[in-house]
Structure formats: structure tokens, C-alpha cells
Design an enzyme around this catalytic site. Structure first.
Site, mmCIF file in Angstrom:
data_model
loop_
_atom_site.group_PDB
_atom_site.id
_atom_site.type_symbol
_atom_site.label_atom_id
_atom_site.label_comp_id
_atom_site.label_asym_id
_atom_site.label_seq_id
_atom_site.Cartn_x
_atom_site.Cartn_y
_atom_site.Cartn_z
ATOM 1 N N ASN A 175 0.855 -1.187 0.000
ATOM 2 C CA ASN A 175 0.000 0.000 0.000
ATOM 3 C C ASN A 175 0.893 1.240 0.000
ATOM 4 O O ASN A 175 1.540 1.529 1.004
ATOM 5 C CB ASN A 175 -0.895 -0.057 1.254
ATOM 6 N N LYS A 224 -0.002 4.294 -0.111
ATOM 7 C CA LYS A 224 -0.654 5.461 0.534
ATOM 8 C C LYS A 224 -0.515 6.691 -0.363
ATOM 9 O O LYS A 224 -0.550 6.555 -1.588
ATOM 10 C CB LYS A 224 -0.069 5.679 1.934
ATOM 11 N N HIS A 247 -9.448 0.984 5.410
ATOM 12 C CA HIS A 247 -8.139 1.179 6.047
ATOM 13 C C HIS A 247 -8.325 2.120 7.240
ATOM 14 O O HIS A 247 -9.141 3.041 7.188
ATOM 15 C CB HIS A 247 -7.141 1.775 5.042
ATOM 16 N N GLU A 281 -6.727 4.545 8.286
ATOM 17 C CA GLU A 281 -6.543 5.976 8.021
ATOM 18 C C GLU A 281 -7.811 6.586 7.432
ATOM 19 O O GLU A 281 -8.121 7.748 7.677
ATOM 20 C CB GLU A 281 -5.322 6.177 7.105
ATOM 21 N N GLU A 335 -5.015 -5.001 10.914
ATOM 22 C CA GLU A 335 -3.989 -3.976 11.060
ATOM 23 C C GLU A 335 -4.208 -3.213 12.363
ATOM 24 O O GLU A 335 -4.998 -2.269 12.397
ATOM 25 C CB GLU A 335 -4.072 -2.987 9.889
ATOM 26 N N GLY A 361 2.806 2.318 10.778
ATOM 27 C CA GLY A 361 3.723 3.437 10.588
ATOM 28 C C GLY A 361 4.464 3.858 11.852
ATOM 29 O O GLY A 361 5.125 4.883 11.871
ATOM 30 N N SER A 394 3.768 -2.112 10.239
ATOM 31 C CA SER A 394 5.232 -2.155 10.352
ATOM 32 C C SER A 394 5.847 -3.500 9.955
ATOM 33 O O SER A 394 6.793 -3.962 10.594
ATOM 34 C CB SER A 394 5.683 -1.735 11.754
HETATM 35 P P1 PGA Z 1 3.054 0.326 7.653
HETATM 36 O O1 PGA Z 1 1.565 0.514 7.066
HETATM 37 O O2 PGA Z 1 3.615 -0.929 7.054
HETATM 38 O O3 PGA Z 1 3.792 1.558 7.200
HETATM 39 O O4 PGA Z 1 2.918 0.236 9.140
HETATM 40 C C1 PGA Z 1 0.712 -0.574 6.895
HETATM 41 C C2 PGA Z 1 -0.621 -0.113 6.354
HETATM 42 O O5 PGA Z 1 -1.120 0.932 6.805
HETATM 43 O O6 PGA Z 1 -1.220 -0.762 5.466
#
Ligand code: PGA
Length: 253
Positions: free
Chosen positions: A9, A11, A98, A100, A170, A176, A216
Site C-alpha cells: 500500500n 498510501k 483502512h 486511516e 492492522e 507506521g 510495520s
Molecule cells: P506500515 O503501514 O507498514 O507503514 O505500518 C501498513 C498499512 O497501513 O497498510
């Protein structure tokens, strides 16, 4: 046997030009790789999909996805993108829910159910995300949180449709932040989700469901996470933006 899926992803990172460059780097590695029972999905911003999907066209088991879509097929919804457009641009998967988007765009389970339906209606595969926040984990309500995200967001689907969905767990506190859920913590939730699905749709559907872990994931922790019984691969954010890291994660699966 369930296949392993590694999804990257991107983003809101990379311009279209930078995205093309990153995709070219991935193509150079992936075209010589034997993926076996693995599938790779690259999920760039909407603007990049058409160009990137065409780059992956000749490579077996590598495809493109989108990070979100609108719940309607078309209409007067300025600034929105539909699953129908995403399909025509060459993508096969769409991330729905997601964290976010749940957090910054206030997307709730009811809306997300409609988005899942919109994706399935186009014959595309939704990657439906769930996961608890740090506060929810600390308060010990993580099972309840993911349980309502799954039941409200997915359980309206008929049995022939739920089998077409990919799930992603997640934990928000691991996205992140560099903090990964331990393989045991992740496995505990994945097993819980599979049980929840078995209760609603039966064991066969639950056993065939792909459940990805995200938060992560890095080359250093991927093998251990993907080695857990109910973890069928990863939804990778930050580490998907560097071709060598993403390839190392695919190799770890
Ligand atoms: P990350 O993000 O690997 O940077 O923690 C994962 C995601 O949000 O899909």
C-alpha cells in the site's frame, strides 16, 4: 492450501513519475522470480493505476489495486472514484476500511459495507481492513472492536460473496509506528477472526479465507509473522516504497 499474498500500500506517496520508476524496479525483479503460490498486489494512488497495471500485465500473479473507492457506480460526486473506473484502469483489488480512512474520513462500518458491495459488484476483490487503536488494546476491548468491524462491515454478504473478500488485520498502534504486533499477538487475532467467520459462514469458508497482517511489516520481521498458522501474508505500507525491501518481504513469505 491458502495462497500467500503480499500487498504493498503506497498510501499518498510517490508522484506518477516516481511511481512509474518504482514499478519498473519491481518489474525488473518480479519478472525473474518464481512466486510459487504467492500473489503480489501493488496498490498505488489512483492516478498511477493505469500506467502501473499495464507494466504488470505480462507478469503472472502480480496485479494492481486501489486504496479506496466510492460506494456508488457513478454520479454527481465531485472528486470521487468508483470501483467501475478502478476496474477499467486495470486494477483487480480495492482496500476498503483502512484505519486511516476510518480515522480521517470518518468512514464507518455501514458505509464500508456498501463499499465492499460496490467492489464485489464489479467483480473486483475487496481487501477489508480491521484493527484496534492503542486505547482499545490497552482497555482490553480489541476482540470486541474487530468483531464489530467484521460483523457490521461484512456479515450482510451472502456466503458466495464473503469467499471473495480478503481480510487484513492492522492494529492501528502498529501502523507506521515501527511497533509490530508480535507474531503471537497477531496470530491470536487472526485465529479469532477465522473463528468468527466459521461461526457465521461455516468452517470451509473460514478455512479458505485469506487474512493478511499489516502494521510495520519489514524484511526483518516478515518471515516470523508469515510463518504463523493463520497469517496468510501482509499488507505492507512504508516498506513497500523501497523495491529492495518489498522484494525481501515477498521472498520471506
Ligand atoms: P506500515 O503501514 O507498514 O507503514 O505500518 C501498513 C498499512 O497501513 O497498510
Amino acid at each position: 492450501m491458502r495462497s500467500k499474498i503480499i500487498a504493498g500500500n503506497w498510501k499518498m506517496y510517490t508522484t506518477p513519475t516516481e511511481g512509474d520508476k518504482l514499478a519498473d524496479e519491481l518489474v525488473a525483479s518480479l519478472k525473474n522470480m518464481d512466486l510459487g503460490n504467492k500473489k503480489v498486489i501493488i496498490i498505488p494512488p489512483f492516478l498511477h493505476i493505469r500506467s502501473i497495471a499495464s507494466k504488470f500485465q505480462g507478469i503472472a500473479d502480480v496485479s494492481a489495486g486501489a486504496q479506496n473507492c466510492h460506494q456508488e457506480t457513478e454520479g454527481a460526486f465531485t472528486g470521487e472514484i468508483s470501483a467501475k473506473m478502478i476496474k477499467d484502469a486495470g486494477a483487480e483489488y480495492v482496500i476498503i476500511g483502512h484505519s486511516e480512512r476510518r480515522q480521517y474520513n470518518h468512514e464507518d462500518n455501514e458505509l464500508l459495507y456498501n463499499k465492499v458491495r460496490a467492489v464485489l459488484d464489479q467483480g473486483l476483490t475487496p481487501i477489508y481492513c480491521c484493527g484496534e487503536t492503542l486505547v482499545q488494546r490497552e482497555n482490553g476491548i480489541y476482540f470486541e472492536t474487530v468483531s464489530s468491524q467484521i460483523s457490521e462491515g461484512l456479515f450482510g454478504l451472502m456466503p458466495d460473496m464473503i469467499g471473495k473478500v480478503i481480510l487484513a488485520y492492522e492494529p492501528v498502534w502498529a501502523i507506521g509506528t515501527g511497533k509490530t504486533a508480535s507474531p503471537e499477538q497477531a496470530q491470536e487475532i487472526h485465529a479469532f477472526l477465522r473463528n468468527l467467520l466459521a461461526g457465521q459462514y461455516g468452517k470451509e469458508i473460514a478455512d479458505n479465507m485469506i487474512i493478511l497482517y499489516g502494521g510495520s511489516v519489514k524484511p526483518a520481521n516478515a518471515a516470523e509473522l508469515f510463518g504463523m498458522k493463520d497469517i496468510d501474508g501482509g499488507l505492507v505500507g512504508g516498506a513497500a516504497l523501497k523495491a529492495s525491501d518489498f522484494i525481501a518481504i515477498i521472498q520471506a513469505a
